[in-house]
Enzyme design. Structure first.
Site, PDB file in Angstrom:
ATOM      1  N   GLU A  12       5.968   7.197   5.481  1.00  0.00           N
ATOM      2  CA  GLU A  12       4.461   7.336   5.952  1.00  0.00           C
ATOM      3  C   GLU A  12       4.017   8.781   6.572  1.00  0.00           C
ATOM      4  O   GLU A  12       2.874   9.002   6.155  1.00  0.00           O
ATOM      5  CB  GLU A  12       4.400   6.203   6.990  1.00  0.00           C
ATOM      6  CG  GLU A  12       4.598   4.983   6.587  1.00  0.00           C
ATOM      7  CD  GLU A  12       4.643   3.925   7.790  1.00  0.00           C
ATOM      8  OE1 GLU A  12       4.296   2.498   7.288  1.00  0.00           O
ATOM      9  OE2 GLU A  12       5.478   4.162   8.744  1.00  0.00           O
ATOM     10  N   GLY A  78       1.679  -5.199   5.622  1.00  0.00           N
ATOM     11  CA  GLY A  78       1.833  -6.460   4.668  1.00  0.00           C
ATOM     12  C   GLY A  78       0.378  -7.209   4.890  1.00  0.00           C
ATOM     13  O   GLY A  78       0.073  -7.485   5.842  1.00  0.00           O
ATOM     14  N   ILE A 149       8.043  -9.234   6.978  1.00  0.00           N
ATOM     15  CA  ILE A 149       7.692 -10.483   6.522  1.00  0.00           C
ATOM     16  C   ILE A 149       7.688 -10.463   4.912  1.00  0.00           C
ATOM     17  O   ILE A 149       7.018  -9.913   4.295  1.00  0.00           O
ATOM     18  CB  ILE A 149       6.247 -10.798   7.065  1.00  0.00           C
ATOM     19  CG1 ILE A 149       6.175 -10.926   8.568  1.00  0.00           C
ATOM     20  CG2 ILE A 149       5.796 -12.340   6.455  1.00  0.00           C
ATOM     21  CD1 ILE A 149       7.049 -11.940   9.056  1.00  0.00           C
ATOM     22  N   MET A 170       5.292  -4.313  11.917  1.00  0.00           N
ATOM     23  CA  MET A 170       6.338  -4.320  13.113  1.00  0.00           C
ATOM     24  C   MET A 170       6.092  -3.298  14.306  1.00  0.00           C
ATOM     25  O   MET A 170       7.034  -3.295  15.088  1.00  0.00           O
ATOM     26  CB  MET A 170       7.699  -3.849  12.514  1.00  0.00           C
ATOM     27  CG  MET A 170       8.012  -4.918  11.222  1.00  0.00           C
ATOM     28  SD  MET A 170       9.525  -4.584  10.577  1.00  0.00           S
ATOM     29  CE  MET A 170      10.702  -4.701  11.948  1.00  0.00           C
ATOM     30  N   GLU A 171       4.835  -2.700  14.372  1.00  0.00           N
ATOM     31  CA  GLU A 171       4.786  -1.841  15.567  1.00  0.00           C
ATOM     32  C   GLU A 171       3.268  -1.882  16.007  1.00  0.00           C
ATOM     33  O   GLU A 171       3.313  -1.410  17.357  1.00  0.00           O
ATOM     34  CB  GLU A 171       4.804  -0.258  14.796  1.00  0.00           C
ATOM     35  CG  GLU A 171       6.152  -0.057  14.294  1.00  0.00           C
ATOM     36  CD  GLU A 171       6.444  -0.440  12.944  1.00  0.00           C
ATOM     37  OE1 GLU A 171       7.618  -0.477  12.630  1.00  0.00           O
ATOM     38  OE2 GLU A 171       5.308  -0.465  12.252  1.00  0.00           O
ATOM     39  N   ASP A 194       2.081  -4.298   0.425  1.00  0.00           N
ATOM     40  CA  ASP A 194       2.640  -5.509  -0.217  1.00  0.00           C
ATOM     41  C   ASP A 194       1.610  -7.007   0.109  1.00  0.00           C
ATOM     42  O   ASP A 194       1.105  -6.803   1.388  1.00  0.00           O
ATOM     43  CB  ASP A 194       4.164  -5.747  -0.090  1.00  0.00           C
ATOM     44  CG  ASP A 194       4.417  -5.883   1.409  1.00  0.00           C
ATOM     45  OD1 ASP A 194       5.056  -7.028   1.762  1.00  0.00           O
ATOM     46  OD2 ASP A 194       4.254  -4.795   2.276  1.00  0.00           O
TER      47      ASP A 194
END
Length: 227
Positions: A12, A78, A149, A170-171, A194
């Site tokens: 990223e 996601g 996920i 996740m952040e 995704d």
């Protein structure tokens, strides 16, 4: 304005790096930071690491060392809703934890002492709505937890508790948590890599990096330029 940009992974950071003018690497509190400019703003781009604890620790480190006026969390996410497609850009209006519950009498997603939904900076949303006239830009809720996920059942649990969630990562909520505690405005600008629960999202995620649509990260530059 001094703006700190946090992203979880080197992949990223590599996509965000070209947005900076006059980039230079410096050490802040033992961590490599990429400093530069976007328009008239001073930027510090930092890798925060994957997961809530890494994100929280490095958000706090960036705040104490750089003293930003605004924190932006960027990178990938996601999709958590059928309306979200790969390469769509989510500019979050709220962030929340999807895996936090502090027991009876508390709401799912509410960390102790905090509301469930942490609002993002209105200036960023206004700049985006005024200057990003694209069909792939979305606004709404992003939720965070400490797992990647990948299964339909996992998405269904998230949607049961957070029906309006558009994406998951996740952040973001951890970064929002630390920024709110520090009274620093924050924003989340994520690109969908995704779509969990729809086909083979792990393959989608891997393939995204080989054909990563770098133009979607231009949303970050456009927004910052117009702040």
């Amino acid at each position: 304005m001094k703006i700190g940009i946090l992203a979880a992974m080197d992949k990223e950071i590599a996509l965000l790096r070209p947005l900076l003018e006059n980039p230079e690497e410096v050490l802040i509190d033992g961590r490599t930071i990429l400093k530069g400019e976007i328009g008239s703003h001073q930027i510090a781009l930092m890798k925060c690491g994957i997961g809530k604890v890494n994100a929280a620790l490095n958000t706090y480190r960036l705040i104490k060392s750089y003293e930003p006026d605004l924190i932006i969390n960027s990178g990938v996410a996601g999709g958590a809703d059928p309306s979200m497609h790969i390469a769509d850009v989510l500019i979050a209006e709220y962030a929340a934890y999807h895996d936090v519950w502090c027991g009876p009498g508390t709401e799912i997603g509410a960390a102790d002492g905090f509301t469930t939904f942490l609002p993002t900076d209105a200036r960023v949303i206004e700049a985006a709505k005024s200057h990003l006239k694209r069909d792939d830009i979305r606004y709404g809720l992003i939720v965070s937890g400490d797992s990647f996920i990948s299964k339909k059942e996992e998405v269904e649990i998230i949607k049961k508790n957070f029906p309006t969630a558009l994406a998951c990562d996740m952040e973001s909520a951890a970064i929002a948590h630390v920024a709110a505690e520090s009274k620093i405005p924050f924003s989340v600008i994520r690109v969908v890599s995704d779509t969990p629960g729809e086909g083979e999202n792990i393959s989608q995620y891997k393939n995204f990096w080989t054909v990563a649509p770098e133009k979607t990260f231009e949303a970050v530059r456009t927004i910052i330029t117009h702040l």
